[in-house]
Design a protein around this motif. Structure first.
Motif, PDB file in Angstrom:
ATOM      1  N   GLY A   1      29.888  10.936 -63.831  1.00 14.18           N
ATOM      2  CA  GLY A   1      28.676  10.221 -64.193  1.00 14.18           C
ATOM      3  C   GLY A   1      27.613  11.182 -64.691  1.00 14.18           C
ATOM      4  O   GLY A   1      27.758  12.405 -64.566  1.00 14.18           O
ATOM      5  N   PRO A   2      26.512  10.658 -65.228  1.00 15.07           N
ATOM      6  CA  PRO A   2      25.485  11.514 -65.837  1.00 15.07           C
ATOM      7  C   PRO A   2      24.911  12.566 -64.899  1.00 15.07           C
ATOM      8  O   PRO A   2      24.751  13.724 -65.293  1.00 15.07           O
ATOM      9  CB  PRO A   2      24.415  10.512 -66.280  1.00 15.07           C
ATOM     10  CG  PRO A   2      25.138   9.218 -66.429  1.00 15.07           C
ATOM     11  CD  PRO A   2      26.208   9.224 -65.394  1.00 15.07           C
ATOM     12  N   VAL A   3      24.609  12.182 -63.659  1.00 12.31           N
ATOM     13  CA  VAL A   3      24.007  13.133 -62.726  1.00 12.31           C
ATOM     14  C   VAL A   3      25.004  14.224 -62.344  1.00 12.31           C
ATOM     15  O   VAL A   3      24.690  15.423 -62.354  1.00 12.31           O
ATOM     16  CB  VAL A   3      23.490  12.409 -61.457  1.00 12.31           C
ATOM     17  CG1 VAL A   3      22.986  13.417 -60.429  1.00 12.31           C
ATOM     18  CG2 VAL A   3      22.379  11.433 -61.836  1.00 12.31           C
ATOM     19  N   ALA A   4      26.218  13.825 -62.012  1.00 10.56           N
ATOM     20  CA  ALA A   4      27.243  14.800 -61.629  1.00 10.56           C
ATOM     21  C   ALA A   4      27.598  15.713 -62.801  1.00 10.56           C
ATOM     22  O   ALA A   4      27.849  16.911 -62.618  1.00 10.56           O
ATOM     23  CB  ALA A   4      28.489  14.079 -61.126  1.00 10.56           C
ATOM     24  N   LEU A   5      27.610  15.173 -64.002  1.00  8.47           N
ATOM     25  CA  LEU A   5      27.916  15.978 -65.179  1.00  8.47           C
ATOM     26  C   LEU A   5      26.865  17.060 -65.377  1.00  8.47           C
ATOM     27  O   LEU A   5      27.195  18.234 -65.595  1.00  8.47           O
ATOM     28  CB  LEU A   5      27.998  15.086 -66.414  1.00  8.47           C
ATOM     29  CG  LEU A   5      28.174  15.809 -67.757  1.00  8.47           C
ATOM     30  CD1 LEU A   5      29.466  16.626 -67.773  1.00  8.47           C
ATOM     31  CD2 LEU A   5      28.153  14.798 -68.908  1.00  8.47           C
TER      32      LEU A   5
ATOM     33  N   SER B   1      24.756  24.068 -62.585  1.00  4.70           N
ATOM     34  CA  SER B   1      24.913  24.936 -61.418  1.00  4.70           C
ATOM     35  C   SER B   1      25.857  26.094 -61.706  1.00  4.70           C
ATOM     36  O   SER B   1      25.622  27.232 -61.270  1.00  4.70           O
ATOM     37  CB  SER B   1      25.412  24.134 -60.214  1.00  4.70           C
ATOM     38  OG  SER B   1      26.691  23.580 -60.461  1.00  4.70           O
ATOM     39  N   SER B   2      26.924  25.837 -62.453  1.00  3.52           N
ATOM     40  CA  SER B   2      27.850  26.905 -62.808  1.00  3.52           C
ATOM     41  C   SER B   2      27.148  27.952 -63.668  1.00  3.52           C
ATOM     42  O   SER B   2      27.274  29.160 -63.437  1.00  3.52           O
ATOM     43  CB  SER B   2      29.051  26.323 -63.548  1.00  3.52           C
ATOM     44  OG  SER B   2      29.879  27.356 -64.032  1.00  3.52           O
ATOM     45  N   ARG B   3      26.416  27.488 -64.643  1.00  2.00           N
ATOM     46  CA  ARG B   3      25.712  28.407 -65.547  1.00  2.00           C
ATOM     47  C   ARG B   3      24.712  29.276 -64.785  1.00  2.00           C
ATOM     48  O   ARG B   3      24.624  30.493 -65.002  1.00  2.00           O
ATOM     49  CB  ARG B   3      25.015  27.592 -66.632  1.00  2.00           C
ATOM     50  CG  ARG B   3      24.279  28.406 -67.674  1.00  2.00           C
ATOM     51  CD  ARG B   3      23.870  27.493 -68.826  1.00  2.00           C
ATOM     52  NE  ARG B   3      23.111  28.224 -69.815  1.00  2.00           N
ATOM     53  CZ  ARG B   3      21.777  28.273 -69.854  1.00  2.00           C
ATOM     54  NH1 ARG B   3      21.070  27.590 -68.967  1.00  2.00           N
ATOM     55  NH2 ARG B   3      21.156  28.974 -70.780  1.00  2.00           N
ATOM     56  N   LEU B   4      23.967  28.664 -63.867  1.00  2.00           N
ATOM     57  CA  LEU B   4      22.959  29.409 -63.126  1.00  2.00           C
ATOM     58  C   LEU B   4      23.595  30.439 -62.190  1.00  2.00           C
ATOM     59  O   LEU B   4      23.123  31.573 -62.081  1.00  2.00           O
ATOM     60  CB  LEU B   4      22.087  28.440 -62.334  1.00  2.00           C
ATOM     61  CG  LEU B   4      21.142  27.566 -63.161  1.00  2.00           C
ATOM     62  CD1 LEU B   4      20.462  26.525 -62.272  1.00  2.00           C
ATOM     63  CD2 LEU B   4      20.100  28.419 -63.877  1.00  2.00           C
TER      64      LEU B   4
ATOM     65  N   ARG C   1      29.430  12.999 -75.606  1.00  5.06           N
ATOM     66  CA  ARG C   1      28.480  12.998 -74.486  1.00  5.06           C
ATOM     67  C   ARG C   1      28.440  14.357 -73.809  1.00  5.06           C
ATOM     68  O   ARG C   1      27.364  14.920 -73.564  1.00  5.06           O
ATOM     69  CB  ARG C   1      28.860  11.917 -73.475  1.00  5.06           C
ATOM     70  CG  ARG C   1      27.884  11.808 -72.294  1.00  5.06           C
ATOM     71  CD  ARG C   1      28.441  10.955 -71.162  1.00  5.06           C
ATOM     72  NE  ARG C   1      29.570  11.592 -70.481  1.00  5.06           N
ATOM     73  CZ  ARG C   1      29.777  11.514 -69.169  1.00  5.06           C
ATOM     74  NH1 ARG C   1      28.948  10.834 -68.390  1.00  5.06           N
ATOM     75  NH2 ARG C   1      30.832  12.088 -68.615  1.00  5.06           N
ATOM     76  N   GLU C   2      29.606  14.899 -73.492  1.00  8.97           N
ATOM     77  CA  GLU C   2      29.682  16.177 -72.796  1.00  8.97           C
ATOM     78  C   GLU C   2      29.168  17.308 -73.685  1.00  8.97           C
ATOM     79  O   GLU C   2      28.457  18.204 -73.218  1.00  8.97           O
ATOM     80  CB  GLU C   2      31.129  16.451 -72.375  1.00  8.97           C
ATOM     81  CG  GLU C   2      31.646  15.515 -71.293  1.00  8.97           C
ATOM     82  CD  GLU C   2      31.948  14.112 -71.789  1.00  8.97           C
ATOM     83  OE1 GLU C   2      31.790  13.148 -71.005  1.00  8.97           O
ATOM     84  OE2 GLU C   2      32.332  13.964 -72.981  1.00  8.97           O
ATOM     85  N   ARG C   3      29.518  17.261 -74.962  1.00  5.13           N
ATOM     86  CA  ARG C   3      29.065  18.300 -75.883  1.00  5.13           C
ATOM     87  C   ARG C   3      27.550  18.277 -76.031  1.00  5.13           C
ATOM     88  O   ARG C   3      26.888  19.317 -75.971  1.00  5.13           O
ATOM     89  CB  ARG C   3      29.731  18.104 -77.241  1.00  5.13           C
ATOM     90  CG  ARG C   3      29.299  19.113 -78.301  1.00  5.13           C
ATOM     91  CD  ARG C   3      30.141  18.946 -79.542  1.00  5.13           C
ATOM     92  NE  ARG C   3      30.068  17.588 -80.067  1.00  5.13           N
ATOM     93  CZ  ARG C   3      30.967  17.055 -80.890  1.00  5.13           C
ATOM     94  NH1 ARG C   3      32.025  17.746 -81.253  1.00  5.13           N
ATOM     95  NH2 ARG C   3      30.817  15.827 -81.322  1.00  5.13           N
TER      96      ARG C   3
END
Length: 255
Positions: A134-138, A144-147, A170-172
Motif C-alpha cells: 500500500g502507499p504508506v508501506a511503499l 527507510s532503506s535509503r536513509l 506508481r513505484e517508479r
C-alpha cells in the motif's frame, strides 16, 4: 554511448557449503565470475558506476555496469577482490533489513564497499515486492532503506534495484519523488541511448548461464538475448496468475 549493458548478480558460491546464502539458480561460481570479468575486458568493456552517467566524466567506448542484489557476504569477500584485481567496479544493491543477518553483509561490510570505491544502492528495506504494498508501506520501504544505507556509507544513496524487478509507474514515480535517481529492474534489455537515467534493464547472470550466451546478451546479438526476453515474458504469466507470493512459493518448491 549507444548501449549500456547492466549485469545482475546475487551471490558467488561454489556450492551450498560456501559462506553466504546459496541459491541454486542465482549463485554463480567464483571461477565463472572471474572468467566473465576477463571476457568483458577482452572485448574492450570498461566497468563504470552509475554516477558516471551524470558527473561529466567521459564514458569509455564500451561501458558496462556490474551489479549485485541483496547483500550476500560474498559480495565483499569474493566479488570485490576479483573486481579490484582487474581494475573494475560494481554497484551493490543492499536490502537494509538483511544487514547483519546470517550469511549477509554487516554494517561495517557495507561501509567497506563504499570505502573500496564501489557503488552502494538500495534493494528495499525488507525485499518485499513493491507493487504488493500500500502507499504508506511503499514509502516506508523506499525511504527507510535509503536513509539507513546513507548513514552507513556517509554519502547519499540515489539508486534503487526493485526487489524481484516487480513494479511499475506508481513505484517508479514515488522512488523518484523520495530522492532516487537511478532505477533498475530485471527485464533483459540493452539500454540503448538516449538514456534519461530513470529506468534500466539488466541481464540476469545465473549459475548455469554459459559464457557464450552471456556475451551475446552483453552485445545484444544472436539467439541468447531473444531467448532471455522470451523466458522473461513467459514467466510473467504464472506471476500474474499466482501473484508474487504464490509464484515465490512455487519456485521454492521446485528448487
Amino acid at each position: 554511448m549507444s548501449r549500456l549493458p547492466v549485469l545482475m548478480y546475487h551471490g558467488l558460491h561454489d556450492g551450498p557449503e560456501a559462506r553466504g546464502r546459496f541459491d541454486a539458480v542465482y549463485s554463480v561460481r567464483p571461477d565463472d565470475f572471474a572468467r566473465q570479468l576477463d571476457a568483458l575486458l577482452e572485448r574492450g568493456y570498461h566497468s563504470i558506476l552509475l554516477d558516471a552517467l551524470h558527473d561529466g566524466t567521459p564514458l569509455p567506448a564500451r561501458p558496462v555496469v556490474v551489479s549485485f542484489d541483496d547483500g550476500d557476504v560474498s559480495n565483499l569477500e569474493v566479488a570485490v577482490p576479483l573486481l579490484k584485481a582487474r581494475g573494475m567496479v560494481a554497484e551493490f544493491f543492499v536490502t537494509s533489513d538483511f544487514i547483519d543477518q546470517p550469511g549477509m553483509l554487516r554494517e561495517a561490510d557495507v561501509a567497506e564497499l563504499a570505502r573500496q570505491g564501489m557503488g552502494v544502492g538500495s534493494h528495499g528495506r525488507s525485499h518485499a515486492f513493491l507493487e504488493d504494498l500500500g502507499p504508506v508501506a511503499l514509502r516506508e520501504e523506499l525511504e527507510s532503506s535509503r536513509l539507513r544505507l546513507s548513514r552507513i556509507c556517509a554519502r547519499p544513496i540515489d539508486s534503487l534495484a526493485l526487489p524481484g524487478g516487480r513494479g511499475g509507474r506508481r513505484e517508479r514515480d514515488l522512488a523518484l519523488a523520495v530522492g532516487y535517481r537511478h532505477l533498475l529492474g530485471s527485464a533483459p534489455g540493452p539500454n540503448t541511448s538516449p538514456w534519461d537515467g530513470r529506468w534500466m534493464q539488466r541481464i540476469a547472470v545465473t549459475r548455469n548461464l554459459s559464457e557464450a550466451d552471456l556475451m551475446q546478451q552483453v552485445e545484444w546479438t544472436g539467439l541468447a538475448p531473444r531467448l532471455a526476453r522470451l523466458r522473461f515474458l513467459a514467466l510473467r504469466v504464472p506471476k500474474r496468475l499466482l501473484g508474487n507470493a504464490g509464484y515465490e512459493r512455487l519456485r521454492e518448491r521446485l528448487l
